[in-house]
Every structure is written in structure tokens, then in C-alpha cells.
Design an enzyme around this catalytic site. Structure first.
Site, PDB file in Angstrom:
ATOM      1  N   TYR A   1       0.824  -1.222   0.000  1.00 21.14           N
ATOM      2  CA  TYR A   1       0.000   0.000   0.000  1.00 21.14           C
ATOM      3  C   TYR A   1       0.851   1.262   0.000  1.00 21.14           C
ATOM      4  CZ  TYR A   1      -4.361  -2.432  -0.081  1.00 21.14           C
ATOM      5  OH  TYR A   1      -5.409  -3.193  -0.528  1.00 21.14           O
TER       6      TYR A   1
ATOM      7  N   ASN B   1     -12.155   3.766  -7.107  1.00 18.72           N
ATOM      8  CA  ASN B   1     -10.742   4.079  -6.956  1.00 18.72           C
ATOM      9  C   ASN B   1     -10.430   4.620  -5.564  1.00 18.72           C
ATOM     10  OD1 ASN B   1     -10.732   3.328  -9.609  1.00 18.72           O
ATOM     11  ND2 ASN B   1     -10.575   5.410 -10.394  1.00 18.72           N
ATOM     12  N   VAL B   2      -9.227   4.316  -5.111  1.00 16.71           N
ATOM     13  CA  VAL B   2      -8.774   4.746  -3.779  1.00 16.71           C
ATOM     14  C   VAL B   2      -7.657   5.780  -3.875  1.00 16.71           C
ATOM     15  CG1 VAL B   2      -9.444   2.559  -2.710  1.00 16.71           C
ATOM     16  CG2 VAL B   2      -7.132   2.802  -3.673  1.00 16.71           C
ATOM     17  N   ASP B   3      -7.390   6.288  -5.089  1.00 19.75           N
ATOM     18  CA  ASP B   3      -6.219   7.161  -5.321  1.00 19.75           C
ATOM     19  C   ASP B   3      -6.465   8.637  -5.028  1.00 19.75           C
ATOM     20  OD1 ASP B   3      -6.750   6.599  -8.887  1.00 19.75           O
ATOM     21  OD2 ASP B   3      -7.666   8.107  -7.574  1.00 19.75           O
TER      22      ASP B   3
ATOM     23  N   HIS C   1     -14.803   2.152  -2.154  1.00 20.57           N
ATOM     24  CA  HIS C   1     -13.798   1.210  -1.648  1.00 20.57           C
ATOM     25  C   HIS C   1     -12.755   1.892  -0.761  1.00 20.57           C
ATOM     26  CE1 HIS C   1     -14.905  -1.637  -5.198  1.00 20.57           C
ATOM     27  NE2 HIS C   1     -15.786  -1.655  -4.241  1.00 20.57           N
TER      28      HIS C   1
ATOM     29  N   THR D   1     -14.124   0.863 -16.103  1.00 22.00           N
ATOM     30  CA  THR D   1     -14.261  -0.232 -15.148  1.00 22.00           C
ATOM     31  C   THR D   1     -14.553  -1.546 -15.874  1.00 22.00           C
ATOM     32  OG1 THR D   1     -15.367  -1.033 -13.152  1.00 22.00           O
ATOM     33  CG2 THR D   1     -16.735   0.190 -14.743  1.00 22.00           C
ATOM     34  N   SER D   2     -14.021  -2.647 -15.349  1.00 22.41           N
ATOM     35  CA  SER D   2     -14.276  -3.967 -15.952  1.00 22.41           C
ATOM     36  C   SER D   2     -15.641  -4.487 -15.506  1.00 22.41           C
ATOM     37  CB  SER D   2     -13.184  -4.947 -15.496  1.00 22.41           C
ATOM     38  OG  SER D   2     -13.162  -4.991 -14.061  1.00 22.41           O
TER      39      SER D   2
ATOM     40  N   ASN E   1     -14.617   3.216 -22.475  1.00 21.31           N
ATOM     41  CA  ASN E   1     -13.632   2.196 -22.133  1.00 21.31           C
ATOM     42  C   ASN E   1     -12.794   1.889 -23.375  1.00 21.31           C
ATOM     43  OD1 ASN E   1     -12.288  -0.280 -21.315  1.00 21.31           O
ATOM     44  ND2 ASN E   1     -13.835  -0.456 -19.711  1.00 21.31           N
TER      45      ASN E   1
ATOM     46  N   ALA F   1     -10.137   7.238 -21.728  1.00 19.84           N
ATOM     47  CA  ALA F   1     -10.970   8.259 -21.067  1.00 19.84           C
ATOM     48  C   ALA F   1     -10.358   9.648 -21.196  1.00 19.84           C
ATOM     49  CB  ALA F   1     -11.139   7.897 -19.593  1.00 19.84           C
TER      50      ALA F   1
HETATM   51  C1  BV8 Z   1     -17.877  -8.345  -0.088  1.00 16.19           C
HETATM   52  C2  BV8 Z   1      -9.963  -1.476  -2.558  1.00 16.19           C
HETATM   53  C3  BV8 Z   1     -19.027  -9.526   1.575  1.00 16.19           C
HETATM   54  C4  BV8 Z   1      -8.697  -2.133  -2.139  1.00 16.19           C
HETATM   55  C5  BV8 Z   1     -11.240  -3.079  -3.894  1.00 16.19           C
HETATM   56  C6  BV8 Z   1     -20.798 -11.576  -6.349  1.00 16.19           C
HETATM   57  C7  BV8 Z   1     -20.317 -12.238  -7.447  1.00 16.19           C
HETATM   58  C8  BV8 Z   1     -18.922 -12.554  -7.495  1.00 16.19           C
HETATM   59  C9  BV8 Z   1     -18.037 -12.194  -6.482  1.00 16.19           C
HETATM   60  C10 BV8 Z   1     -18.532 -11.534  -5.403  1.00 16.19           C
HETATM   61  C11 BV8 Z   1     -19.894 -11.241  -5.332  1.00 16.19           C
HETATM   62  N1  BV8 Z   1     -20.076 -10.595  -4.178  1.00 16.19           N
HETATM   63  C12 BV8 Z   1     -18.899 -10.475  -3.507  1.00 16.19           C
HETATM   64  C13 BV8 Z   1     -17.942 -11.064  -4.229  1.00 16.19           C
HETATM   65  C14 BV8 Z   1     -16.550 -11.132  -3.856  1.00 16.19           C
HETATM   66  C15 BV8 Z   1     -15.751  -9.874  -4.212  1.00 16.19           C
HETATM   67  C16 BV8 Z   1     -15.697  -9.712  -5.700  1.00 16.19           C
HETATM   68  O1  BV8 Z   1     -16.462  -8.973  -6.297  1.00 16.19           O
HETATM   69  N2  BV8 Z   1     -14.708 -10.424  -6.281  1.00 16.19           N
HETATM   70  C17 BV8 Z   1     -14.468 -10.303  -7.750  1.00 16.19           C
HETATM   71  C18 BV8 Z   1     -12.962 -10.256  -7.975  1.00 16.19           C
HETATM   72  C19 BV8 Z   1     -15.119 -11.432  -8.474  1.00 16.19           C
HETATM   73  N3  BV8 Z   1     -16.327  -8.684  -3.598  1.00 16.19           N
HETATM   74  C20 BV8 Z   1     -15.916  -8.401  -2.323  1.00 16.19           C
HETATM   75  O2  BV8 Z   1     -15.134  -9.062  -1.691  1.00 16.19           O
HETATM   76  C21 BV8 Z   1     -16.532  -7.147  -1.719  1.00 16.19           C
HETATM   77  N4  BV8 Z   1     -16.934  -7.419  -0.358  1.00 16.19           N
HETATM   78  O3  BV8 Z   1     -18.473  -8.950  -0.941  1.00 16.19           O
HETATM   79  O4  BV8 Z   1     -18.090  -8.504   1.253  1.00 16.19           O
HETATM   80  C22 BV8 Z   1     -19.563  -9.142   2.853  1.00 16.19           C
HETATM   81  C23 BV8 Z   1     -20.774  -8.494   2.846  1.00 16.19           C
HETATM   82  C24 BV8 Z   1     -21.353  -8.211   4.094  1.00 16.19           C
HETATM   83  C25 BV8 Z   1     -20.673  -8.545   5.290  1.00 16.19           C
HETATM   84  C26 BV8 Z   1     -19.418  -9.171   5.230  1.00 16.19           C
HETATM   85  C27 BV8 Z   1     -18.824  -9.449   3.990  1.00 16.19           C
HETATM   86  C28 BV8 Z   1     -15.483  -6.012  -1.597  1.00 16.19           C
HETATM   87  C29 BV8 Z   1     -14.985  -5.617  -2.941  1.00 16.19           C
HETATM   88  C30 BV8 Z   1     -14.023  -4.415  -2.807  1.00 16.19           C
HETATM   89  C31 BV8 Z   1     -12.587  -4.854  -2.786  1.00 16.19           C
HETATM   90  N5  BV8 Z   1     -11.689  -3.691  -2.804  1.00 16.19           N
HETATM   91  N6  BV8 Z   1     -10.408  -2.008  -3.849  1.00 16.19           N
HETATM   92  C32 BV8 Z   1      -7.538  -1.761  -3.020  1.00 16.19           C
HETATM   93  O5  BV8 Z   1      -7.740  -0.944  -3.953  1.00 16.19           O
HETATM   94  O6  BV8 Z   1      -6.443  -2.266  -2.743  1.00 16.19           O
HETATM   95  S1  BV8 Z   1     -11.780  -3.680  -5.428  1.00 16.19           S
HETATM   96  C33 BV8 Z   1     -10.670  -3.025  -6.589  1.00 16.19           C
HETATM   97  O7  BV8 Z   1     -10.760  -3.874  -7.705  1.00 16.19           O
HETATM   98  C34 BV8 Z   1     -10.983  -1.667  -7.119  1.00 16.19           C
HETATM   99  O8  BV8 Z   1     -11.476  -0.798  -6.142  1.00 16.19           O
HETATM  100  C35 BV8 Z   1     -12.037  -1.972  -8.175  1.00 16.19           C
HETATM  101  O9  BV8 Z   1     -13.289  -2.086  -7.607  1.00 16.19           O
HETATM  102  C36 BV8 Z   1     -11.644  -3.334  -8.647  1.00 16.19           C
HETATM  103  C37 BV8 Z   1     -10.923  -3.232  -9.945  1.00 16.19           C
HETATM  104  O10 BV8 Z   1     -11.919  -3.043 -10.919  1.00 16.19           O
HETATM  105  P1  BV8 Z   1     -11.772  -1.804 -11.933  1.00 16.19           P
HETATM  106  O11 BV8 Z   1     -11.635  -0.553 -11.185  1.00 16.19           O
HETATM  107  O12 BV8 Z   1     -12.873  -1.943 -12.892  1.00 16.19           O
HETATM  108  O13 BV8 Z   1     -10.344  -2.052 -12.631  1.00 16.19           O
HETATM  109  P2  BV8 Z   1      -9.924  -3.233 -13.615  1.00 16.19           P
HETATM  110  O14 BV8 Z   1      -8.452  -3.247 -13.632  1.00 16.19           O
HETATM  111  O15 BV8 Z   1     -10.684  -4.470 -13.300  1.00 16.19           O
HETATM  112  O16 BV8 Z   1     -10.471  -2.727 -15.053  1.00 16.19           O
HETATM  113  C38 BV8 Z   1      -9.962  -1.544 -15.600  1.00 16.19           C
HETATM  114  C39 BV8 Z   1     -10.901  -1.212 -16.750  1.00 16.19           C
HETATM  115  O17 BV8 Z   1     -10.466   0.027 -17.305  1.00 16.19           O
HETATM  116  C40 BV8 Z   1     -10.868  -2.246 -17.874  1.00 16.19           C
HETATM  117  O18 BV8 Z   1     -12.189  -2.454 -18.343  1.00 16.19           O
HETATM  118  C41 BV8 Z   1     -10.001  -1.569 -18.945  1.00 16.19           C
HETATM  119  O19 BV8 Z   1     -10.401  -1.941 -20.246  1.00 16.19           O
HETATM  120  C42 BV8 Z   1     -10.329  -0.104 -18.699  1.00 16.19           C
HETATM  121  N7  BV8 Z   1      -9.284   0.850 -19.092  1.00 16.19           N
HETATM  122  C43 BV8 Z   1      -7.944   0.696 -18.994  1.00 16.19           C
HETATM  123  N8  BV8 Z   1      -7.318   1.842 -19.418  1.00 16.19           N
HETATM  124  C44 BV8 Z   1      -8.307   2.730 -19.751  1.00 16.19           C
HETATM  125  C45 BV8 Z   1      -9.564   2.096 -19.541  1.00 16.19           C
HETATM  126  N9  BV8 Z   1     -10.738   2.708 -19.774  1.00 16.19           N
HETATM  127  C46 BV8 Z   1     -10.693   3.994 -20.254  1.00 16.19           C
HETATM  128  N10 BV8 Z   1      -9.515   4.672 -20.461  1.00 16.19           N
HETATM  129  C47 BV8 Z   1      -8.323   4.072 -20.237  1.00 16.19           C
HETATM  130  N11 BV8 Z   1      -7.199   4.750 -20.476  1.00 16.19           N
END
Ligand code: BV8
Ligand code: ZN
EC number: 2.3.1.286
Length: 239
Positions: free
Chosen positions: A63, A98-100, A115, A184-185, A209, A227
Site C-alpha cells: 500500500y 478508486n482509492v487514489d 472502496h 471499469t471492468s 472504455n 478516457a
Molecule cells: C464483499 C480497494 C461480503 C482495495 C477493492 C458476487 C459475485 C462474485 C463475487 C462476489 C460477489 N459478491 C462479492 C464477491 C466477492 C468480491 C468480488 O467482487 N470479487 C471479484 C474479484 C469477483 N467482492 C468483495 O469481496 C466485496 N466485499 O463482498 O463482502 C460481505 C458483505 C457483508 C458482510 C461481510 C462481507 C469487496 C470488494 C471491494 C474490494 N476492494 N479495492 C484496493 O484498492 O487495494 S476492489 C478493486 O478492484 C478496485 O477498487 C475496483 O473495484 C476493482 C478493480 O476493478 P476496476 O476498477 O474496474 O479495474 P480493472 O483493472 O478491473 O479494469 C480496468 C478497466 O479500465 C478495464 O475495463 C479496462 O479496459 C479499462 N481501461 C484501462 N485503461 C483505460 C480504460 N478505460 C478507459 N480509459 C483508459 N485509459
């Protein structure tokens, strides 16, 4: 682009929903783009309460590394375009995964951090929360009032979202008529559920995206491109 601008111009309550892609052009790695960027760990491995209890120093090194990147980064034209849309009254708020902290640094006033933030620390002992401006000096940082470990003020996988932010986000999505989904993905829940909720309530979805995401099948207009290039053009079409 013109169609998207028309939708935004006519909107009564538009909101923006962002992910890591909006910060990619600021040099902040996306989650999918992380791919072993930091010591070959997948972020999902380090962003968990289990990882922190197992090895708080390792998780803090991860972190602090993220803090250093975000600290050196600057808002890009994509962030600035969203801030401009808020100041024009075209969008009412930004809901981000985002957390940035770059949306706030770009000038956005109404930012919902689903988040958490790299710039808030929480004491695992007394629960005190500390706002910081720059990366932590010592790893692991300790609470100045009770001496316990401080943890990053982010939501880890397996942890619930902060109730206040999540309920405000649901409220905003339920009353929105247009949602601009940027970089976002759409794979992480419950955040990814929010644009779907807005859609179910009749909102039009506009996605920006570089490639299709899990949300693309839902959206009304897909604007393909970085973006930082697409959003300034969208703003030009607004007045
Ligand atoms: C919870 C903070 C339960 C930390 C983050 C239902 C279905 C499946 C799974 C689950 C479900 N419910 C829960 C889950 C589990 C899990 C989950 O979703 N897992 C996923 C991986 C399948 N969810 C959790 O654990 C959540 N908590 O469910 O708790 C509970 C409930 C009650 C009581 C007790 C327990 C918590 C989720 C939050 C985790 N923390 N971040 C840190 O940052 O270190 S998540 C983190 O990852 C980010 O915050 C963000 O949310 C995620 C990343 O996603 P994106 O931001 O979309 O980024 P990514 O890289 O994936 O994609 C980038 C996109 O940008 C792409 O599409 C790309 O094409 C595009 N791109 C790239 N460059 C550009 C662009 N677009 C435009 N311009 C560009 N230049
Ligand atoms: Zn404490």
C-alpha cells in the site's frame, strides 16, 4: 459522441461511475493491469484482511507503493473533464471504486469512495481514523493514541462496503436518468451492481472504455477509447 452529449445535456440528474481505467493515463496501474506488477502478487492476494493479519508489513509495503504512485500521479484530462462536468452542473456526483483520490485533486466536490481511500488510515485497536497527505514514513504505521497497528482505510475483498457511501451511491443511482460509466471492468461486486440498478430504474447508460467490459451489454452508448481523450471531446459537445 453527439448522442451521448445530447443525453447529458437533457439529463436532470446524471452521475459518473468510475474504475481504475480513469487513472490509467495518470500512470496508476489498473487492477487487471497489475498482473504481478508488485513483486508478482495479484492485488486480490494482498487486499484481504487475511493477508494483513498474516503479514502486515508485506501488505503495508504494497500500500505504500500504491501511495507513492498515486502521490506522484496527477489528474489526467479524463479526471479534469469530469470535474468540468460537475462544475457545469451536468453531473451531480462521482461514484468511484478508486482509492487514489485523483477525482478530488481534479476538483470534484461530490465524490463517493465506495472502496475507501489510500489517504485514510484506521486503527485496528481503538478504531481512530487518520487523514494523511503523503505516503506513510514507517511501515507498519502505528496509532499515536493507543499504539496499535494502523491499517489502510480501504475496503478489502471479503469486507462489506462502508454503509454510508454505499447507501448514498444506491440513492444517487436510483434517481439518476443518465449514468456515465468510465474505465471499469464491472467485475467487482457489489459495486458493479450499481449501474445495473440505475438501468433497472430507467436510466440511460453511456460507457467509456478502451475495450468492452462486463457492463457493455447493458449500456445504451459505448464510446471506445482512452478516457483522457474521449471525455474532453464529450465536454466540448456539451455547451
Ligand atoms: C464483499 C480497494 C461480503 C482495495 C477493492 C458476487 C459475485 C462474485 C463475487 C462476489 C460477489 N459478491 C462479492 C464477491 C466477492 C468480491 C468480488 O467482487 N470479487 C471479484 C474479484 C469477483 N467482492 C468483495 O469481496 C466485496 N466485499 O463482498 O463482502 C460481505 C458483505 C457483508 C458482510 C461481510 C462481507 C469487496 C470488494 C471491494 C474490494 N476492494 N479495492 C484496493 O484498492 O487495494 S476492489 C478493486 O478492484 C478496485 O477498487 C475496483 O473495484 C476493482 C478493480 O476493478 P476496476 O476498477 O474496474 O479495474 P480493472 O483493472 O478491473 O479494469 C480496468 C478497466 O479500465 C478495464 O475495463 C479496462 O479496459 C479499462 N481501461 C484501462 N485503461 C483505460 C480504460 N478505460 C478507459 N480509459 C483508459 N485509459
Ligand atoms: Zn488506536
Amino acid at each position: 459522441m453527439k448522442e451521448a452529449a445530447e443525453l447529458l445535456k437533457k439529463s436532470k440528474h446524471a452521475v459518473v461511475f468510475t474504475g481504475a481505467g480513469i487513472s490509467a493515463e495518470s500512470g496508476v496501474p489498473t487492477f487487471r493491469g497489475f498482473g504481478g506488477l508488485w513483486k508478482n502478487y495479484k492485488p486480490e492476494e494482498l487486499a484481504t484482511p487475511e493477508a494483513f493479519s498474516r503479514d502486515p508489513i508485506l501488505v503495508w509495503q504494497f500500500y505504500r507503493w500504491r501511495q507513492e504512485i498515486a502521490y506522484k500521479a496527477n489528474p489526467n484530462p479524463g479526471h479534469l473533464a469530469i470535474a468540468k462536468m460537475e462544475s457545469m452542473g451536468v453531473v451531480k456526483a462521482v461514484i468511484t471504486q478508486n482509492v487514489d483520490g485523483l477525482h478530488q485533486r481534479a476538483g470534484n466536490k461530490h465524490v463517493i469512495e465506495l472502496h475507501g481511500s489510500l489517504w485514510r488510515l484506521r486503527c485496528v485497536g481503538c478504531g481512530a481514523v487518520f487523514q494523511i497527505e503523503k505516503p506513510v514514513d514507517e511501515v507498519p504505521p502505528r496509532c499515536e493514541s493507543c499504539g496499535s497497528l494502523l491499517r489502510p482505510g480501504v475496503v478489502w475483498f471479503g469486507e462489506p462496503l462502508p454503509q454510508r457511501e454505499y447507501s448514498i451511491a444506491i440513492e444517487l443511482m436510483e434517481k439518476s436518468d443518465v449514468v456515465l460509466v468510465v474505465g471499469t471492468s464491472g467485475l467487482v461486486y457489489p459495486a458493479a451492481y450499481l449501474p445495473q440498478l440505475a438501468k433497472e430504474k430507467g436510466a440511460k447508460l453511456i460507457e467509456v472504455n478502451v475495450e468492452e467490459s462486463a457492463l457493455t451489454p447493458l449500456v445504451d452508448i459505448f464510446l471506445k477509447g482512452p478516457a483522457g481523450e474521449v471525455l474532453p471531446k464529450l465536454v466540448e459537445e456539451l455547451p
